[in-house]
Motif scaffolding. Structure first.
Motif, PDB file in Angstrom:
ATOM      1  N   LYS A 228       0.803  72.600  26.400  1.00  0.00           N
ATOM      2  CA  LYS A 228       0.605  74.044  26.273  1.00  0.00           C
ATOM      3  C   LYS A 228      -0.867  74.395  26.099  1.00  0.00           C
ATOM      4  N   HIS A 229      -1.584  73.562  25.331  1.00  0.00           N
ATOM      5  CA  HIS A 229      -2.957  73.920  24.967  1.00  0.00           C
ATOM      6  C   HIS A 229      -4.000  72.904  25.436  1.00  0.00           C
ATOM      7  N   ASN A 230      -3.536  71.816  26.025  1.00  0.00           N
ATOM      8  CA  ASN A 230      -4.405  70.814  26.633  1.00  0.00           C
ATOM      9  C   ASN A 230      -5.546  70.427  25.706  1.00  0.00           C
ATOM     10  N   ASP A 231      -6.781  70.750  26.064  1.00  0.00           N
ATOM     11  CA  ASP A 231      -7.924  70.295  25.277  1.00  0.00           C
ATOM     12  C   ASP A 231      -8.435  71.345  24.286  1.00  0.00           C
ATOM     13  N   SER A 232      -7.608  72.333  23.954  1.00  0.00           N
ATOM     14  CA  SER A 232      -8.015  73.321  22.951  1.00  0.00           C
ATOM     15  C   SER A 232      -8.157  72.664  21.590  1.00  0.00           C
ATOM     16  N   ASN A 233      -8.927  73.292  20.733  1.00  0.00           N
ATOM     17  CA  ASN A 233      -9.035  72.831  19.351  1.00  0.00           C
ATOM     18  C   ASN A 233      -7.768  73.222  18.609  1.00  0.00           C
ATOM     19  N   ILE A 234      -7.083  72.240  18.060  1.00  0.00           N
ATOM     20  CA  ILE A 234      -5.809  72.483  17.391  1.00  0.00           C
ATOM     21  C   ILE A 234      -6.003  72.353  15.884  1.00  0.00           C
ATOM     22  N   VAL A 235      -5.522  73.353  15.156  1.00  0.00           N
ATOM     23  CA  VAL A 235      -5.532  73.324  13.693  1.00  0.00           C
ATOM     24  C   VAL A 235      -4.083  73.363  13.220  1.00  0.00           C
ATOM     25  N   PHE A 236      -3.642  72.276  12.615  1.00  0.00           N
ATOM     26  CA  PHE A 236      -2.284  72.194  12.091  1.00  0.00           C
ATOM     27  C   PHE A 236      -2.288  72.685  10.650  1.00  0.00           C
ATOM     28  N   LEU A 237      -1.426  73.665  10.382  1.00  0.00           N
ATOM     29  CA  LEU A 237      -1.414  74.288   9.065  1.00  0.00           C
ATOM     30  C   LEU A 237      -0.480  73.559   8.105  1.00  0.00           C
ATOM     31  N   GLY A 238      -0.971  73.395   6.895  1.00  0.00           N
ATOM     32  CA  GLY A 238      -0.162  72.750   5.856  1.00  0.00           C
ATOM     33  C   GLY A 238       0.636  73.776   5.091  1.00  0.00           C
ATOM     34  N   ARG A 239       1.718  73.245   4.502  1.00  0.00           N
ATOM     35  CA  ARG A 239       1.853  71.822   4.257  1.00  0.00           C
ATOM     36  C   ARG A 239       2.767  71.107   5.225  1.00  0.00           C
ATOM     37  N   ASP A 240       3.481  71.857   6.085  1.00  0.00           N
ATOM     38  CA  ASP A 240       4.532  71.240   6.890  1.00  0.00           C
ATOM     39  C   ASP A 240       4.049  70.564   8.165  1.00  0.00           C
ATOM     40  N   CYS A 241       2.767  70.715   8.496  1.00  0.00           N
ATOM     41  CA  CYS A 241       2.264  70.097   9.728  1.00  0.00           C
ATOM     42  C   CYS A 241       1.334  68.915   9.452  1.00  0.00           C
ATOM     43  N   GLN A 242       1.352  68.411   8.233  1.00  0.00           N
ATOM     44  CA  GLN A 242       0.451  67.315   7.897  1.00  0.00           C
ATOM     45  C   GLN A 242       0.762  66.054   8.701  1.00  0.00           C
ATOM     46  N   LEU A 243       2.033  65.677   8.766  1.00  0.00           N
ATOM     47  CA  LEU A 243       2.408  64.469   9.508  1.00  0.00           C
ATOM     48  C   LEU A 243       2.173  64.642  11.003  1.00  0.00           C
ATOM     49  N   LEU A 244       2.458  65.840  11.511  1.00  0.00           N
ATOM     50  CA  LEU A 244       2.224  66.122  12.926  1.00  0.00           C
ATOM     51  C   LEU A 244       0.748  65.978  13.260  1.00  0.00           C
ATOM     52  N   GLN A 245      -0.105  66.472  12.396  1.00  0.00           N
ATOM     53  CA  GLN A 245      -1.545  66.355  12.641  1.00  0.00           C
ATOM     54  C   GLN A 245      -1.978  64.898  12.699  1.00  0.00           C
ATOM     55  N   ARG A 246      -1.400  64.067  11.863  1.00  0.00           N
ATOM     56  CA  ARG A 246      -1.783  62.645  11.851  1.00  0.00           C
ATOM     57  C   ARG A 246      -1.389  61.958  13.153  1.00  0.00           C
ATOM     58  N   ILE A 247      -0.198  62.251  13.651  1.00  0.00           N
ATOM     59  CA  ILE A 247       0.230  61.670  14.925  1.00  0.00           C
ATOM     60  C   ILE A 247      -0.612  62.220  16.067  1.00  0.00           C
ATOM     61  N   TYR A 248      -0.816  63.526  16.091  1.00  0.00           N
ATOM     62  CA  TYR A 248      -1.577  64.139  17.180  1.00  0.00           C
ATOM     63  C   TYR A 248      -3.004  63.593  17.222  1.00  0.00           C
ATOM     64  N   SER A 249      -3.651  63.509  16.079  1.00  0.00           N
ATOM     65  CA  SER A 249      -5.033  63.016  16.050  1.00  0.00           C
ATOM     66  C   SER A 249      -5.122  61.541  16.405  1.00  0.00           C
ATOM     67  N   SER A 250      -4.094  60.790  16.056  1.00  0.00           N
ATOM     68  CA  SER A 250      -4.115  59.356  16.318  1.00  0.00           C
ATOM     69  C   SER A 250      -3.773  59.025  17.762  1.00  0.00           C
ATOM     70  N   TYR A 251      -2.777  59.702  18.331  1.00  0.00           N
ATOM     71  CA  TYR A 251      -2.285  59.364  19.663  1.00  0.00           C
ATOM     72  C   TYR A 251      -2.795  60.303  20.758  1.00  0.00           C
ATOM     73  N   TYR A 252      -3.247  61.509  20.386  1.00  0.00           N
ATOM     74  CA  TYR A 252      -3.704  62.478  21.379  1.00  0.00           C
ATOM     75  C   TYR A 252      -5.194  62.772  21.177  1.00  0.00           C
ATOM     76  N   ASN A 253      -5.504  63.925  20.650  1.00  0.00           N
ATOM     77  CA  ASN A 253      -6.897  64.326  20.461  1.00  0.00           C
ATOM     78  C   ASN A 253      -7.183  64.590  18.991  1.00  0.00           C
ATOM     79  N   THR A 254      -8.440  64.532  18.644  1.00  0.00           N
ATOM     80  CA  THR A 254      -8.839  64.880  17.293  1.00  0.00           C
ATOM     81  C   THR A 254      -8.419  66.315  16.981  1.00  0.00           C
ATOM     82  N   SER A 255      -7.841  66.502  15.823  1.00  0.00           N
ATOM     83  CA  SER A 255      -7.377  67.823  15.412  1.00  0.00           C
ATOM     84  C   SER A 255      -7.694  68.021  13.936  1.00  0.00           C
TER      85      SER A 255
END
Length: 457
Positions: A228-255
Motif C-alpha cells: 500500500k505504501h511501498n517506500d513511504s516512511n512508516i510510523v507504527f503507533l503504540g502500544r498495539d503496533c510494537q511487535l508489527l514494527q519489529r517485524i517490519y523493520s527487520s524483514y522489510y524497511n526501517t520504520s
C-alpha cells in the motif's frame, strides 16, 4: 537407559529435506546435474560414503574432489540442524541414540551437539536396522526402558514387536495452521513458525497463539502495508503496533515505533499533533492496529495526518464517542471488522507492548517532550510469552528473510486478505486465553470508559 531416534525426534532439518543443501553444493562446486544424480544414488540402503562412491563411478564428481564435496555436505547438514527442545530435554547421560541414516555416526553426533545436546550419549547408526528389526533383536538382553521416535513402523511398531516400550513423536510435522499457510504458497513462513515451535519445547497457550497465528499475521500485515505504501516512511503507533514494527523493520524497511493513545489524543490534541510531527520522519504514514476513526476525527480539527488502520471498526464506530465518527481526509484502512467478523480484542492482547498506555505527554521546553505511562495491563509472564516468537523470528531472519519476502510478493491481494481474515478470526476465537485475562479486560474497560467520557464532552 532410554533410546532415541535422532532425525525428526531430537533434531530437525531447517528445510525439512536436504534438497537445498544439494542445490547449494551443485552451485558451489559447479556440478551440473548433481542434485538429480545425488538423489538417485541414495537408494535407501547406502551409506554416505557408498553414495559418493557411486557418484564417482558414474563420473558425476571427479575423484580429486569427492572427499571435499562429501565433507561439505556433512558441514551443511550440521549447520541446518535445529533442536527439538522438548525431546532433547528428555535425554540423560548414558542414553543411546539410534538412527537409520546414511550419514556417519560422527556427523550425527556433531549435528546433535550443534543443536544443543550436552548429555553424554552413544550413537548406533545403520542403513535400516530399526526398520528391519535387527537393532531391536540385538538389544533383547539390554532393552531400553523407553524408545522415542517419529517413525511409526521403525521406531514404534518394530520396537514393540520385540518387547521394547516405544513412544511416537509426531511434533516435527507441520501443524494444521502451518499446513494451511504452506498450502497457500508461504512454505518458508510455515517453516519459520515450525522452527520456532520446536525450538521452544512445550509451550504455553499464549506462546502457541503468538507463534502459530499472530506471527504469520504480522508478516501478512507487513506485506499489505508495504504494498500500500511501498517506500513511504512508516510510523507504527503504540502500544498495539510494537511487535508489527519489529517485524517490519527487520524483514522489510526501517520504520519507527511511537507510543500514542486515544487518551492523549482526546485530552491533549494540539500537543498530540506536535508530538506526532516531532517524532516522525517527514511525509510519514501513521499505522494504527484497530480504529473507529474517532481519534483521528478529533485530531483533524487541529491538523492533518496520513493514517492507515489495519482494521477499521466500522460496526463499532461509537465505542467511545456519542456519534459514529466521520472519517477525516488522510484516513484509510486495510480491512474492516465486518469483513473480519471480530471485535479484535484478543488481537490487541496478542500485540500488547511491554509498556502501559501512554497517559500524558508534556512539553517541558520548546520541542522537548516527556511521556508518562500507566501500568502494563498484562503480566510480565504473558508479555514475554507473546513477544518471544517475534524476537526468535528476528534472531534467525538470515535463514528466512529473502525466501519469505519472495513468497509474499507472489501472493495475490485476495489470497493475502483471506489469510489475514482467517488468522484474525483464529486469534480472536482463542477463548481459552480469557481465563487469564480478567484483569486486562477490567483495565481496558476502565480505560475505554474514560475515553468515552472525554469524547462526549
Amino acid at each position: 537407559m532410554n533410546s532415541f531416534d535422532v532425525f525428526d525426534t531430537l533434531i530437525a532439518r531447517r528445510y525439512v529435506n536436504n534438497n537445498i543443501i544439494l542445490s547449494h553444493i551443485e552451485s558451489e562446486f559447479n556440478l551440473s546435474g548433481f542434485v538429480t544424480a545425488r538423489n538417485a544414488a541414495d537408494t535407501g540402503s547406502r551409506s554416505l560414503q557408498e553414495i559418493y562412491n557411486a557418484l564417482e563411478s558414474n563420473n558425476v564428481i571427479d575423484s580429486s574432489i569427492v572427499q571435499e564435496v562429501m565433507d561439505r555436505e556433512i558441514s551443511l547438514e550440521i549447520e541446518t540442524a535445529i533442536p527439538i527442545k522438548e525431546n532433547i530435554d528428555r535425554v540423560n547421560d548414558g542414553d543411546l541414540l539410534i538412527s537409520d541414516m546414511y550419514l556417519p555416526a560422527y556427523a550425527i553426533r556433531e549435528m546433535v551437539r550443534y543443536a544443543g545436546l550436552k548429555k553424554q550419549v552413544t550413537i548406533y547408526q545403520s542403513n535400516g536396522d530399526k526398520n528391519s528389526g535387527k537393532i531391536w533383536k540385538a538389544l533383547q538382553n539390554n532393552k531400553p526402558k523407553l524408545h522415542l521416535g517419529d517413525n511409526l513402523h521403525s521406531d514404534v511398531t518394530s520396537a514393540k514387536q520385540h518387547g521394547i516400550n516405544a513412544e511416537h513423536y509426531p511434533g516435527t510435522q507441520l501443524n494444521s495452521i502451518e499446513q494451511h499457510i504452506h498450502n497457500n504458497g508461504l512454505s518458508h513462513l510455515a517453516l519459520l513458525t515450525r522452527e520456532i515451535r520446536i525450538r521452544n519445547g512445550k509451550v504455553s497457550p499464549f506462546f502457541n497463539v503468538a507463534n502459530s497465528l499472530n506471527l504469520p499475521w504480522l508478516f501478512i500485515v507487513s506485506e499489505m502495508i508495504y504494498r500500500k505504501h511501498n517506500d513511504s516512511n512508516i510510523v507504527f503507533l503504540g502500544r498495539d503496533c510494537q511487535l508489527l514494527q519489529r517485524i517490519y523493520s527487520s524483514y522489510y524497511n526501517t520504520s519507527t515505533y511511537l507510543p500514542f493513545s486515544r487518551k492523549v489524543a482526546f485530552n491533549q490534541p494540539a500537543e498530540s499533533l506536535k508530538y506526532l510531527t516531532l517524532h516522525s520522519p517527514s511525509d510519514s504514514v501513521l499505522v494504527d492496529i484497530i480504529s473507529t476513526g474517532a481519534t483521528w476525527e478529533h485530531l483533524s480539527k487541529f491538523g492533518s495526518n496520513n493514517i492507515t488502520a489495519i482494521i477499521y471498526s466500522n460496526i463499532d464506530g461509537n465505542r467511545y464517542t456519542v456519534d459514529k465518527p466521520i472519517l477525516p481526509a488522510g484516513f484509510d484502512f486495510l480491512t474492516k471488522n465486518d469483513e473480519v467478523l471480530s471485535t479484535g480484542l484478543l488481537l490487541e492482547v496478542m500485540n500488547c507492548a511491554e509498556h502501559g498506555h501512554l497517559s500524558s505527554i508534556n512539553e517541558i521546553a520548546t520541542n522537548v517532550f516527556v511521556s508518562e505511562f500507566g501500568e502494563p495491563e498484562l503480566s510480565t509472564y504473558i508479555i514475554n510469552e507473546i513477544h518471544a516468537p517475534v524476537q526468535k523470528a528476528i534472531d534467525i531472519k538470515m535463514y528466512y528473510q529473502s525466501a519469505i519476502r519472495e513468497e509474499l510478493k507472489n501472493i495475490s491481494d485476495e489470497t493475502l486478505k483471506q489469510l489475514f481474515i482467517v488468522l484474525v478470526q483464529n486469534i480472536c476465537n482463542q477463548s481459552v486465553l480469557n481465563q487469564h485475562l480478567g484483569d486486562f479486560y477490567a483495565k481496558e474497560n476502565n480505560y475505554l470508559n474514560s475515553i468515552k467520557l472525554q469524547g462526549s464532552k
